[in-house]
Design a protein around this motif. Sequence first.
Motif, PDB file in Angstrom:
ATOM      1  N   PHE A 339      54.600  45.330  52.829  1.00  0.00           N
ATOM      2  CA  PHE A 339      53.628  44.795  53.794  1.00  0.00           C
ATOM      3  C   PHE A 339      52.237  45.130  53.252  1.00  0.00           C
ATOM      4  O   PHE A 339      51.850  46.307  53.196  1.00  0.00           O
ATOM      5  CB  PHE A 339      53.858  45.428  55.162  1.00  0.00           C
ATOM      6  CG  PHE A 339      53.003  44.868  56.259  1.00  0.00           C
ATOM      7  CD1 PHE A 339      53.450  43.829  57.049  1.00  0.00           C
ATOM      8  CD2 PHE A 339      51.739  45.378  56.518  1.00  0.00           C
ATOM      9  CE1 PHE A 339      52.679  43.313  58.079  1.00  0.00           C
ATOM     10  CE2 PHE A 339      50.953  44.880  57.535  1.00  0.00           C
ATOM     11  CZ  PHE A 339      51.426  43.839  58.320  1.00  0.00           C
ATOM     12  N   ILE A 340      51.520  44.114  52.785  1.00  0.00           N
ATOM     13  CA  ILE A 340      50.206  44.320  52.153  1.00  0.00           C
ATOM     14  C   ILE A 340      49.122  43.843  53.128  1.00  0.00           C
ATOM     15  O   ILE A 340      49.055  42.652  53.473  1.00  0.00           O
ATOM     16  CB  ILE A 340      50.101  43.545  50.822  1.00  0.00           C
ATOM     17  CG1 ILE A 340      51.254  43.925  49.895  1.00  0.00           C
ATOM     18  CG2 ILE A 340      48.756  43.804  50.160  1.00  0.00           C
ATOM     19  CD1 ILE A 340      51.288  43.121  48.601  1.00  0.00           C
ATOM     20  N   GLY A 430      45.868  47.881  51.399  1.00  0.00           N
ATOM     21  CA  GLY A 430      46.708  48.969  51.882  1.00  0.00           C
ATOM     22  C   GLY A 430      48.145  48.480  51.940  1.00  0.00           C
ATOM     23  O   GLY A 430      48.424  47.440  52.536  1.00  0.00           O
ATOM     24  N   ILE A 431      49.061  49.209  51.326  1.00  0.00           N
ATOM     25  CA  ILE A 431      50.435  48.730  51.159  1.00  0.00           C
ATOM     26  C   ILE A 431      51.413  49.710  51.805  1.00  0.00           C
ATOM     27  O   ILE A 431      51.314  50.927  51.610  1.00  0.00           O
ATOM     28  CB  ILE A 431      50.785  48.565  49.661  1.00  0.00           C
ATOM     29  CG1 ILE A 431      49.777  47.620  48.986  1.00  0.00           C
ATOM     30  CG2 ILE A 431      52.209  48.046  49.482  1.00  0.00           C
ATOM     31  CD1 ILE A 431      49.942  47.516  47.487  1.00  0.00           C
ATOM     32  N   THR A 432      52.346  49.162  52.598  1.00  0.00           N
ATOM     33  CA  THR A 432      53.481  49.952  53.099  1.00  0.00           C
ATOM     34  C   THR A 432      54.763  49.292  52.625  1.00  0.00           C
ATOM     35  O   THR A 432      54.835  48.065  52.473  1.00  0.00           O
ATOM     36  CB  THR A 432      53.476  50.007  54.638  1.00  0.00           C
ATOM     37  OG1 THR A 432      53.461  48.671  55.149  1.00  0.00           O
ATOM     38  CG2 THR A 432      52.274  50.743  55.167  1.00  0.00           C
ATOM     39  N   GLU A 454      42.078  54.496  52.932  1.00  0.00           N
ATOM     40  CA  GLU A 454      42.033  55.371  51.762  1.00  0.00           C
ATOM     41  C   GLU A 454      41.523  54.611  50.544  1.00  0.00           C
ATOM     42  O   GLU A 454      40.756  55.148  49.737  1.00  0.00           O
ATOM     43  CB  GLU A 454      43.427  55.935  51.487  1.00  0.00           C
ATOM     44  CG  GLU A 454      43.525  56.873  50.303  1.00  0.00           C
ATOM     45  CD  GLU A 454      42.702  58.145  50.471  1.00  0.00           C
ATOM     46  OE1 GLU A 454      42.388  58.787  49.444  1.00  0.00           O
ATOM     47  OE2 GLU A 454      42.374  58.510  51.633  1.00  0.00           O
ATOM     48  N   ALA A 455      41.915  53.329  50.399  1.00  0.00           N
ATOM     49  CA  ALA A 455      41.453  52.525  49.270  1.00  0.00           C
ATOM     50  C   ALA A 455      39.936  52.333  49.336  1.00  0.00           C
ATOM     51  O   ALA A 455      39.246  52.393  48.303  1.00  0.00           O
ATOM     52  CB  ALA A 455      42.156  51.174  49.274  1.00  0.00           C
ATOM     53  N   LYS A 456      39.420  52.102  50.519  1.00  0.00           N
ATOM     54  CA  LYS A 456      37.971  51.942  50.673  1.00  0.00           C
ATOM     55  C   LYS A 456      37.255  53.268  50.407  1.00  0.00           C
ATOM     56  O   LYS A 456      36.160  53.292  49.839  1.00  0.00           O
ATOM     57  CB  LYS A 456      37.646  51.408  52.068  1.00  0.00           C
ATOM     58  CG  LYS A 456      38.054  49.956  52.289  1.00  0.00           C
ATOM     59  CD  LYS A 456      37.634  49.473  53.658  1.00  0.00           C
ATOM     60  CE  LYS A 456      38.000  47.996  53.846  1.00  0.00           C
ATOM     61  NZ  LYS A 456      37.181  47.121  52.971  1.00  0.00           N
ATOM     62  N   ARG A 457      37.880  54.356  50.861  1.00  0.00           N
ATOM     63  CA  ARG A 457      37.252  55.670  50.644  1.00  0.00           C
ATOM     64  C   ARG A 457      37.155  55.996  49.164  1.00  0.00           C
ATOM     65  O   ARG A 457      36.206  56.647  48.711  1.00  0.00           O
ATOM     66  CB  ARG A 457      38.056  56.743  51.375  1.00  0.00           C
ATOM     67  CG  ARG A 457      37.366  58.101  51.456  1.00  0.00           C
ATOM     68  CD  ARG A 457      38.283  59.165  51.994  1.00  0.00           C
ATOM     69  NE  ARG A 457      39.391  59.444  51.078  1.00  0.00           N
ATOM     70  CZ  ARG A 457      39.279  60.219  50.000  1.00  0.00           C
ATOM     71  NH1 ARG A 457      38.143  60.797  49.700  1.00  0.00           N
ATOM     72  NH2 ARG A 457      40.323  60.420  49.213  1.00  0.00           N
ATOM     73  N   ARG A 458      38.121  55.521  48.375  1.00  0.00           N
ATOM     74  CA  ARG A 458      38.125  55.787  46.944  1.00  0.00           C
ATOM     75  C   ARG A 458      37.181  54.878  46.166  1.00  0.00           C
ATOM     76  O   ARG A 458      37.074  55.003  44.953  1.00  0.00           O
ATOM     77  CB  ARG A 458      39.543  55.623  46.391  1.00  0.00           C
ATOM     78  CG  ARG A 458      40.540  56.650  46.925  1.00  0.00           C
ATOM     79  CD  ARG A 458      41.917  56.418  46.331  1.00  0.00           C
ATOM     80  NE  ARG A 458      42.918  57.322  46.912  1.00  0.00           N
ATOM     81  CZ  ARG A 458      44.209  57.328  46.564  1.00  0.00           C
ATOM     82  NH1 ARG A 458      44.648  56.485  45.630  1.00  0.00           N
ATOM     83  NH2 ARG A 458      45.049  58.161  47.146  1.00  0.00           N
ATOM     84  N   LYS A 460      36.785  51.190  46.984  1.00  0.00           N
ATOM     85  CA  LYS A 460      37.072  49.765  47.192  1.00  0.00           C
ATOM     86  C   LYS A 460      37.602  49.122  45.907  1.00  0.00           C
ATOM     87  O   LYS A 460      37.725  49.752  44.867  1.00  0.00           O
ATOM     88  CB  LYS A 460      35.833  49.014  47.714  1.00  0.00           C
ATOM     89  CG  LYS A 460      35.284  49.546  49.016  1.00  0.00           C
ATOM     90  CD  LYS A 460      34.085  48.727  49.484  1.00  0.00           C
ATOM     91  CE  LYS A 460      33.542  49.272  50.805  1.00  0.00           C
ATOM     92  NZ  LYS A 460      32.374  48.500  51.273  1.00  0.00           N
ATOM     93  N   ASN A 461      37.933  47.821  46.001  1.00  0.00           N
ATOM     94  CA  ASN A 461      38.433  47.017  44.887  1.00  0.00           C
ATOM     95  C   ASN A 461      39.645  47.661  44.224  1.00  0.00           C
ATOM     96  O   ASN A 461      39.726  47.756  42.990  1.00  0.00           O
ATOM     97  CB  ASN A 461      37.319  46.759  43.861  1.00  0.00           C
ATOM     98  CG  ASN A 461      37.698  45.668  42.877  1.00  0.00           C
ATOM     99  OD1 ASN A 461      38.476  44.774  43.209  1.00  0.00           O
ATOM    100  ND2 ASN A 461      37.160  45.742  41.672  1.00  0.00           N
ATOM    101  N   GLN A 462      40.587  48.126  45.004  1.00  0.00           N
ATOM    102  CA  GLN A 462      41.813  48.730  44.488  1.00  0.00           C
ATOM    103  C   GLN A 462      42.865  48.699  45.576  1.00  0.00           C
ATOM    104  O   GLN A 462      42.582  48.373  46.717  1.00  0.00           O
ATOM    105  CB  GLN A 462      41.562  50.165  44.028  1.00  0.00           C
ATOM    106  CG  GLN A 462      40.997  51.071  45.128  1.00  0.00           C
ATOM    107  CD  GLN A 462      40.637  52.436  44.585  1.00  0.00           C
ATOM    108  OE1 GLN A 462      41.533  53.210  44.240  1.00  0.00           O
ATOM    109  NE2 GLN A 462      39.347  52.722  44.494  1.00  0.00           N
ATOM    110  N   PHE A 463      44.115  49.041  45.178  1.00  0.00           N
ATOM    111  CA  PHE A 463      45.182  49.106  46.172  1.00  0.00           C
ATOM    112  C   PHE A 463      45.708  50.531  46.254  1.00  0.00           C
ATOM    113  O   PHE A 463      45.648  51.287  45.272  1.00  0.00           O
ATOM    114  CB  PHE A 463      46.318  48.124  45.834  1.00  0.00           C
ATOM    115  CG  PHE A 463      47.051  48.426  44.558  1.00  0.00           C
ATOM    116  CD1 PHE A 463      48.114  49.331  44.531  1.00  0.00           C
ATOM    117  CD2 PHE A 463      46.696  47.806  43.366  1.00  0.00           C
ATOM    118  CE1 PHE A 463      48.791  49.611  43.368  1.00  0.00           C
ATOM    119  CE2 PHE A 463      47.365  48.090  42.188  1.00  0.00           C
ATOM    120  CZ  PHE A 463      48.420  48.997  42.186  1.00  0.00           C
TER     121      PHE A 463
END
Length: 740
Positions: A339-340, A430-432, A454-458, A460-463
């Motif tokens: 689930f992305i 964000g992936i579950t 968490e992706a934004k905190r790190r 952005k532009n990543q999963f």
Amino acid sequence: MLRNRIKDRRALLIATSIFVAIFSICLYFIHLSNTNFSQNQRLLLSGIARSQAAEIERSLSLSFTSTQILAHQIALDQDKVAYFNSYASNIMQSIPGIDSIQLAPNGIIEYIYPLAGNEAALGLDVLNHPSYREAAQLAIKEKRMIAVGPVKLVQGGIAVISRTPIFKETSGPGANEFWGFASALIYLTPLLESSGIHKLESEGYAISLERRHNDSNEVFEFYRSERALDSSALVQAEITLPSGSWTLSLSHDISNNLETRTINMMAISLLLASICAWSLYNILIRPLELQKEVDKKTLELKELAFKDPLTGLPNRRFLNDRMTDIIQHITKHHSFGAFIYFDLDNFKSINDTIGHDVGDKVLIKIAERLSMQTSDNDVVVRLGGDEFVIVLTEAGSVEEVRSKAQNILNCTQKIISIDYREFKQSTSLGITLIPNHGSQLLTLMQCADVALYEAKRRGKNQFVIFDESMRQNTINMHNEELALAKAIEEEQLILHFQPQFDLELNKIIGAEALVRWEHPEKGLVYPDNFIPLAEQSGQILELGNYVIRKSFEYLAHREQLGLYPILLHINLSSLQLNDPNLVPYVKQMIQQFKIPGHYIGFEITETTLLTDIAHAKKTLEQLKMLGICVAIDDFGTGFSSLGQLKNLPVDLLKIDRSFVRDLETDKDDRMMVEAIIAMAHKLDIMVIAEGVETIEQLNMLRSFNCDLGQGYYISRPIAEDKFDDFPETIIVESFTASSV
């Protein structure tokens, strides 16, 4: 055919019944409306009658006073009869409506003003005349004014006569002896005309005036309009006079109005009933067509209910409806899914700066690319705004999920060309994993949301793939945010103060206010550990206002203790500087604590100014008008130019500690500091150096003509009670950094 004909006749019968019912109801409401109209007209007519009666009564009462005035003068001195014409002339000029004034010594009329036209009344014996005898004797007996009439006069015409008996008011024999009468003749025709009765007649009103005799009840009608009274719309009003009362009768013919209203409303009723019956008839004879239309629209609504109208992708309702089946399918076949959940980074800026129409076109392009990047078994959903979900139903492994997530990142970063403009978007995912992280849609969305955060905190532009530690971190972050909000509310935040001293005078002239958190569990917490949390959680404005208020409280506290004055510097964040409520709040604090603005300074970093230089300049100018000192903090570490600096209302530059730290050993730092000081003085700006920790640094700054200093050599940041006791004048050579 027969069945359709039966339906048509039934429809016609129903429509006719509806027509009759609606028209009957309308007729009933027409009757109610006309009744209400008639009642309103009667109320209006009653008001006009009362107003007209009051006007006639007022005019008569004013005219009656003429005889009382004349009687009073004669009673005082009977010799004033010689001046009768003069008195009468003055009275008639002062009181309108009087036709003539008479004086009747012993009841016989001997004086009349004006005499012309009234000669027939001379010699009339009021006490013995059959028409006037009874009223005259009653006036003498009760010693009061009476009004006679309306009566027909011997000289012609109908009038009201006001008579006041005159009694001698001399002392001795003959005192209070009857002398005669003072009379005023008031013709009704001009009096009624002045009262507005003729105007009412011209407007279509029917009017009559009558007097009923008190003893015989005989009615004497002395005025009637040409138009006959309408008994169906008749109102009456009483006119109270000294001799009794008159009755004013008033009516107005509203039959034409009622007839016009009735015709118009009946026409509207016929039209309304016809439209309703015809519409119903058309509905009843087209059931098959309507049913087909309903079926068609139902299918369209079902399709729209599960499809996003902008991108054509399935929407949130589709996800809520079908996700349970997808999860059951994955679980049943022991397969692996994902689930992305993601949104577009900084997409809001496109809508805000270029427009929502362009933003919509960007979303359509992104949706097309996402659809091309997924397989037939995968589901791409637009939740709303710039939020999307991709459900991978047959992912072979975690590595395959990672690969597809990277493809999503790559496809969204490709240049998008719209209307001769080019856009480059990025996204955070964000992936579950299904079923590893849950088998319910709500659980999967919550976990994916945590991973997206968490992706934004790190950066952005990543999963990021969810794991349980993220959930705990999110919980901890939430708890910290609540704790900070509680700290602000319960005033767990305190101020420490680091003195600022004049290098030439060796005096403490100010201080920098530094916030600390007296945490109930962690003890004293420094700002580096909670300021980022305040910015991230949106509490920085509340925290900033708290520090401003506490700073004003402390200055008021010093003033109350009679301590030496200081300039207290407060640090402002970029969010505070852009807050439209900053200047009004500072004004409120100045008024509340009675602290002049020149005891407050605000320190702003260079990077804070660069976020919006025009808005920053406007805000700083408003603060400057309040007398507040404006200081640039950490000067030399940002990107300010001299051109920008000279255009800003700056009073003070604070040289960053990184230049002061190596001042003794680094030639470049010495040259930089000396150049900053010289440049600032050329612009009429004072300079303060922070981070002064040795006497050598202090002396070197003195040699550079630096104005102020701040650092551990003089004092670390100290609590309020210790700063209260801090001396104003210091001998800096006796200080050592380790002793403070």
